[in-house]
Design a protein around this motif. Sequence first.
Motif, PDB file in Angstrom:
ATOM      1  N   SER A 297       0.833  -1.212   0.000  1.00  0.00           N
ATOM      2  CA  SER A 297       0.000   0.000   0.000  1.00  0.00           C
ATOM      3  C   SER A 297       0.865   1.259   0.000  1.00  0.00           C
ATOM      4  N   LYS A 298       1.940   1.215   0.757  1.00  0.00           N
ATOM      5  CA  LYS A 298       2.834   2.387   0.787  1.00  0.00           C
ATOM      6  C   LYS A 298       3.435   2.626  -0.596  1.00  0.00           C
ATOM      7  N   LYS A 299       3.814   1.537  -1.266  1.00  0.00           N
ATOM      8  CA  LYS A 299       4.379   1.681  -2.625  1.00  0.00           C
ATOM      9  C   LYS A 299       3.328   2.251  -3.573  1.00  0.00           C
ATOM     10  N   LEU A 300       2.090   1.805  -3.403  1.00  0.00           N
ATOM     11  CA  LEU A 300       1.007   2.300  -4.267  1.00  0.00           C
ATOM     12  C   LEU A 300       0.764   3.780  -4.025  1.00  0.00           C
ATOM     13  N   ILE A 301       0.696   4.163  -2.762  1.00  0.00           N
ATOM     14  CA  ILE A 301       0.449   5.579  -2.441  1.00  0.00           C
ATOM     15  C   ILE A 301       1.572   6.440  -3.034  1.00  0.00           C
ATOM     16  N   ALA A 302       2.803   5.924  -2.943  1.00  0.00           N
ATOM     17  CA  ALA A 302       3.958   6.696  -3.449  1.00  0.00           C
ATOM     18  C   ALA A 302       3.843   6.990  -4.940  1.00  0.00           C
ATOM     19  N   ILE A 303       3.190   6.109  -5.696  1.00  0.00           N
ATOM     20  CA  ILE A 303       3.054   6.385  -7.145  1.00  0.00           C
ATOM     21  C   ILE A 303       1.675   6.970  -7.481  1.00  0.00           C
ATOM     22  N   GLY A 304       0.898   7.293  -6.445  1.00  0.00           N
ATOM     23  CA  GLY A 304      -0.378   7.982  -6.698  1.00  0.00           C
ATOM     24  C   GLY A 304      -1.576   7.074  -6.825  1.00  0.00           C
ATOM     25  N   VAL A 305      -1.440   5.826  -6.373  1.00  0.00           N
ATOM     26  CA  VAL A 305      -2.558   4.879  -6.471  1.00  0.00           C
ATOM     27  C   VAL A 305      -3.197   4.702  -5.084  1.00  0.00           C
ATOM     28  N   TYR A 306      -4.518   4.766  -5.034  1.00  0.00           N
ATOM     29  CA  TYR A 306      -5.248   4.623  -3.772  1.00  0.00           C
ATOM     30  C   TYR A 306      -5.485   3.140  -3.487  1.00  0.00           C
ATOM     31  N   PRO A 307      -4.890   2.610  -2.407  1.00  0.00           N
ATOM     32  CA  PRO A 307      -5.113   1.184  -2.088  1.00  0.00           C
ATOM     33  C   PRO A 307      -6.390   1.023  -1.275  1.00  0.00           C
ATOM     34  N   PHE A 308      -7.426   0.563  -1.908  1.00  0.00           N
ATOM     35  CA  PHE A 308      -8.723   0.423  -1.224  1.00  0.00           C
ATOM     36  C   PHE A 308      -8.780  -0.969  -0.604  1.00  0.00           C
ATOM     37  N   VAL A 309      -8.437  -1.031   0.672  1.00  0.00           N
ATOM     38  CA  VAL A 309      -8.354  -2.323   1.364  1.00  0.00           C
ATOM     39  C   VAL A 309      -9.704  -2.635   2.004  1.00  0.00           C
ATOM     40  N   VAL A 310     -10.275  -3.758   1.643  1.00  0.00           N
ATOM     41  CA  VAL A 310     -11.588  -4.139   2.174  1.00  0.00           C
ATOM     42  C   VAL A 310     -11.495  -5.524   2.818  1.00  0.00           C
ATOM     43  N   PRO A 311     -12.322  -5.771   3.825  1.00  0.00           N
ATOM     44  CA  PRO A 311     -12.309  -7.121   4.425  1.00  0.00           C
ATOM     45  C   PRO A 311     -12.945  -8.124   3.461  1.00  0.00           C
ATOM     46  N   PHE A 312     -12.271  -9.226   3.275  1.00  0.00           N
ATOM     47  CA  PHE A 312     -12.842 -10.299   2.453  1.00  0.00           C
ATOM     48  C   PHE A 312     -14.107 -10.838   3.133  1.00  0.00           C
ATOM     49  N   VAL A 313     -15.152 -10.978   2.348  1.00  0.00           N
ATOM     50  CA  VAL A 313     -16.391 -11.590   2.851  1.00  0.00           C
ATOM     51  C   VAL A 313     -16.700 -12.787   1.954  1.00  0.00           C
ATOM     52  N   PRO A 314     -16.708 -13.995   2.512  1.00  0.00           N
ATOM     53  CA  PRO A 314     -16.958 -15.157   1.663  1.00  0.00           C
ATOM     54  C   PRO A 314     -18.361 -15.117   1.063  1.00  0.00           C
ATOM     55  N   VAL A 315     -18.436 -15.529  -0.180  1.00  0.00           N
ATOM     56  CA  VAL A 315     -19.731 -15.543  -0.869  1.00  0.00           C
ATOM     57  C   VAL A 315     -20.129 -16.995  -1.110  1.00  0.00           C
ATOM     58  N   ARG A 316     -21.404 -17.277  -0.869  1.00  0.00           N
ATOM     59  CA  ARG A 316     -21.871 -18.656  -1.062  1.00  0.00           C
ATOM     60  C   ARG A 316     -21.652 -19.122  -2.487  1.00  0.00           C
ATOM     61  N   ASN A 317     -21.493 -20.419  -2.639  1.00  0.00           N
ATOM     62  CA  ASN A 317     -21.283 -21.049  -3.951  1.00  0.00           C
ATOM     63  C   ASN A 317     -19.982 -20.627  -4.628  1.00  0.00           C
ATOM     64  N   THR A 318     -18.997 -20.233  -3.847  1.00  0.00           N
ATOM     65  CA  THR A 318     -17.654 -19.994  -4.386  1.00  0.00           C
ATOM     66  C   THR A 318     -16.704 -20.937  -3.648  1.00  0.00           C
ATOM     67  N   PRO A 319     -15.510 -21.214  -4.225  1.00  0.00           N
ATOM     68  CA  PRO A 319     -14.573 -22.111  -3.542  1.00  0.00           C
ATOM     69  C   PRO A 319     -14.157 -21.614  -2.154  1.00  0.00           C
ATOM     70  N   LEU A 320     -14.259 -20.299  -1.916  1.00  0.00           N
ATOM     71  CA  LEU A 320     -13.863 -19.773  -0.600  1.00  0.00           C
ATOM     72  C   LEU A 320     -15.064 -19.537   0.317  1.00  0.00           C
ATOM     73  N   ALA A 321     -16.182 -20.167  -0.017  1.00  0.00           N
ATOM     74  CA  ALA A 321     -17.413 -19.929   0.746  1.00  0.00           C
ATOM     75  C   ALA A 321     -17.248 -20.193   2.244  1.00  0.00           C
ATOM     76  N   ASN A 322     -16.355 -21.121   2.591  1.00  0.00           N
ATOM     77  CA  ASN A 322     -16.209 -21.449   4.013  1.00  0.00           C
ATOM     78  C   ASN A 322     -14.975 -20.817   4.653  1.00  0.00           C
ATOM     79  N   THR A 323     -14.328 -19.931   3.914  1.00  0.00           N
ATOM     80  CA  THR A 323     -13.161 -19.233   4.477  1.00  0.00           C
ATOM     81  C   THR A 323     -13.661 -18.058   5.311  1.00  0.00           C
TER      82      THR A 323
END
Length: 374
Positions: A297-323
């Motif tokens: 994120s620091k590297k991104l900010i340094a070049i002018g990119v906004y790092p939009f960090v969001v919490p992962f939310v598992p979605v049903r019927n995906t391989p990560l549904a139980n993560t």
Amino acid sequence: MMNTVTKTHQIDYTILNDIQTQGIRLEGKQNLSIREGGAGPTDHKAVSIFNSTLMIPVLSLSAKESPFTVTEPTKFGYASLKKDGETITTIRFIGEPNFYKEKSSDGIPLWKIARLHSKDVLATTVLQNCIRYKEKETSCQFCAIGESLKNNTTIAYKKPYHLAEVAKIAVEKDGITQFVMTTGTPASDDRGAKILFESVVAVKKEVNIPIQVQCEPPSDFSWFVKLKEAGANSIGMHLEAVTDRVRNKIMSGKAQVSLAFYFKAFKSAVEVFGRGNVSTYILAGLGDTPKEILEISKKLIAIGVYPFVVPFVPVRNTPLANTPSPTKEFMHQILDPLGKELAIAGMLSSNLESGCAKCGACSTLSAFEKKYAL
Ligand code: SF4
């Protein structure tokens, strides 16, 4: 007086982070329409709380065990938010927009063409297919782009005139303030930039609202100029995971586009769209550590990119549904210092022209920015 102000802010960003990571349980049998499946925030409800609007998980695994519950909403969407049975505050569920009742000129319900995100953002997935999604082994394991198509709650390709029509009506009837257009990745070198370009041209002819386009980095960076000239105000090129370790494991197809190439594309896009109006979505909780996310994120900010960090939310019927989603402590470890970095860099969500980072509903990052920007 100063202490009161500081304390209020402290309560706000801490509770907001807790609610967004843990989700809320709906008391009783409630009649709330919830978007299930698809790209972007799914299994969530848009909720106004403490002067912010956030997408809050209501159907995820963590929501089922969350200490936060809400009462049956009034007809205007108001409900009491409780923690462990004790009332904290009143919240408001954002209701269905008026444009959902309308149809396109060729008879498609507009809610199948674009959706309301947060309280005033129009969002669409222009192409509801993705080359990465076809092969389960190489698809992004958190993605549910094919689910809404399977459930017949969207159409495979939103033509430019569809988008122009929905934008016009959504602005007129619901006061939409910006349009976020994402796309599945087609099997072409432009990676979706071409259909986004055509979409932006059509919408801008009809209505002048800020637009963010989101796609993988195209092989030819002159697309950034074309998109900007067509009327896109910002662009999102989403890393999702930030280390090769996690990228190869969770999204082995997309990981074939190297981090080095993303950075090359970011730098080129910042020259066109300006600092902060190039952003990237980073999903915390896929396996990258807080330190790794903060470093990139620091590297991104340094070049002018906004790092939009969001919490992962598992979605049903995906391989990560139980993560599981990341814990509130995990998110706090990232969002607090990251909010500080963004405030120091003067790259605040509120100053951006359009896009997810401007909307901010999928993360409490902007609340942490405010803590340091005071
Ligand atoms: S942050 Fe982006 S994906 Fe989330 S609600 Fe806002 S526009 Fe939609």
